[in-house]
Design an enzyme around this catalytic site. Structure first.
Site, PDB file in Angstrom:
ATOM      1  N   SER A   1      91.050  44.001  28.224  1.00  0.00           N
ATOM      2  CA  SER A   1      91.541  43.715  26.874  1.00  0.00           C
ATOM      3  C   SER A   1      93.068  43.612  26.903  1.00  0.00           C
ATOM      4  CB  SER A   1      91.071  44.794  25.907  1.00  0.00           C
ATOM      5  OG  SER A   1      91.288  44.390  24.578  1.00  0.00           O
ATOM      6  N   ASN A   2      93.724  43.727  25.788  1.00  0.00           N
ATOM      7  CA  ASN A   2      95.195  43.652  25.743  1.00  0.00           C
ATOM      8  C   ASN A   2      95.717  44.555  24.622  1.00  0.00           C
ATOM      9  OD1 ASN A   2      95.337  42.054  23.200  1.00  0.00           O
ATOM     10  ND2 ASN A   2      94.230  40.555  24.456  1.00  0.00           N
ATOM     11  N   HIS A   3      97.034  44.546  24.447  1.00  0.00           N
ATOM     12  CA  HIS A   3      97.684  45.513  23.534  1.00  0.00           C
ATOM     13  C   HIS A   3      97.710  45.095  22.063  1.00  0.00           C
ATOM     14  CE1 HIS A   3      98.995  48.285  26.558  1.00  0.00           C
ATOM     15  NE2 HIS A   3      99.561  47.319  27.260  1.00  0.00           N
TER      16      HIS A   3
END
Ligand code: C5P
Length: 210
Positions: A21-23
């Site tokens: 995933s990412n931030h």
């Protein structure tokens, strides 16, 4: 008008307990949804996993993966006059998700990744969307060059770029500072402000551009 807004990250499973995933916090997309509702519009908010409460008056679809977000947008976009793609969609997913938790039996582990569908890039073609199309670009270098390239390639009317190499704004922060690039070559810088304020200004900019 009816606004379709995508927000948040997507989550691409590796096995039953792990994911890529990412931030992205979803704050910018949710701020846009709140601002559009406050301006009297209807909103369909399609969101990846975030820890925010969706606005009560929005039609809300919760998704996990890029493919689920693609399917949700495909099913909802026909009713929208404005589509804002604010989600930080994972560009790749694991080619084959493991059915069971991967054991740490070897020193290295290689994951094969395959490209996810480009949701924004499908708006004009596969989805046949003729309304006002807004893309976002999170860049770390050559922000303007990449933003204008994306605007043209994806058929956007407006491309909102932010510099995610800065640690004080953008990803997972309350504040943002963006430049909106218009299809006709104009650009509107929106100086550093709370995402709620940037959201209101972007909705005003969209309304003025239609
Ligand atoms: O990740 P990138 O900076 O290329 O994203 C640009 C725009 O494209 C954003 O508006 C994002 O929401 C959208 N996008 C998408 N589907 C993808 C990748 C990006 O809709 N698979």
């Amino acid at each position: 008008m009816h606004f379709l807004i995508t927000a948040g990250p997507t989550r691409e499973p590796i096995d039953p307990v792990r994911y890529i995933s990412n931030h992205s916090s979803g704050k910018m997309g949710y701020a846009l949804a709140e601002a559009a509702l406050a301006a009297g519009h209807e909103v369909t908010l399609i969101s990846g996993p975030v820890s925010l409460t969706p606005p009560e008056k929005a039609t809300f679809l919760s998704v996990e993966t890029a493919q689920e977000m693609f399917d949700a947008v495909a099913s909802q976009i026909a009713k929208a006059e404005v589509a804002i793609f604010c989600a930080a969609v994972a560009d790749y997913r694991v080619a084959e998700q493991a059915d069971e938790k991967i054991k740490k039996s070897s020193d290295t582990l290689t994951l094969d990744l395959v490209k996810n569908p480009d949701i924004l890039g499908s708006a004009r073609g596969a989805f046949g969307f003729n309304g006002f199309l807004v893309g976002f670009a999170a860049e770390t270098t050559d922000v303007e060059k990449h933003a204008i390239g994306k605007l043209e390639k994806k058929g956007c009317d407006l491309l909102v770029a932010n510099d995610v190499s800065r640690s004080d704004i953008g990803f997972d922060h309350q504040e943002n500072e963006v430049i909106a690039f218009h299809r006709d070559g104009r650009k509107t810088p929106l100086p550093r402000a709370l995402k709620s304020e940037i959201g209101r200004e972007l909705i005003r900019l969209i309304e003025a551009s239609i």
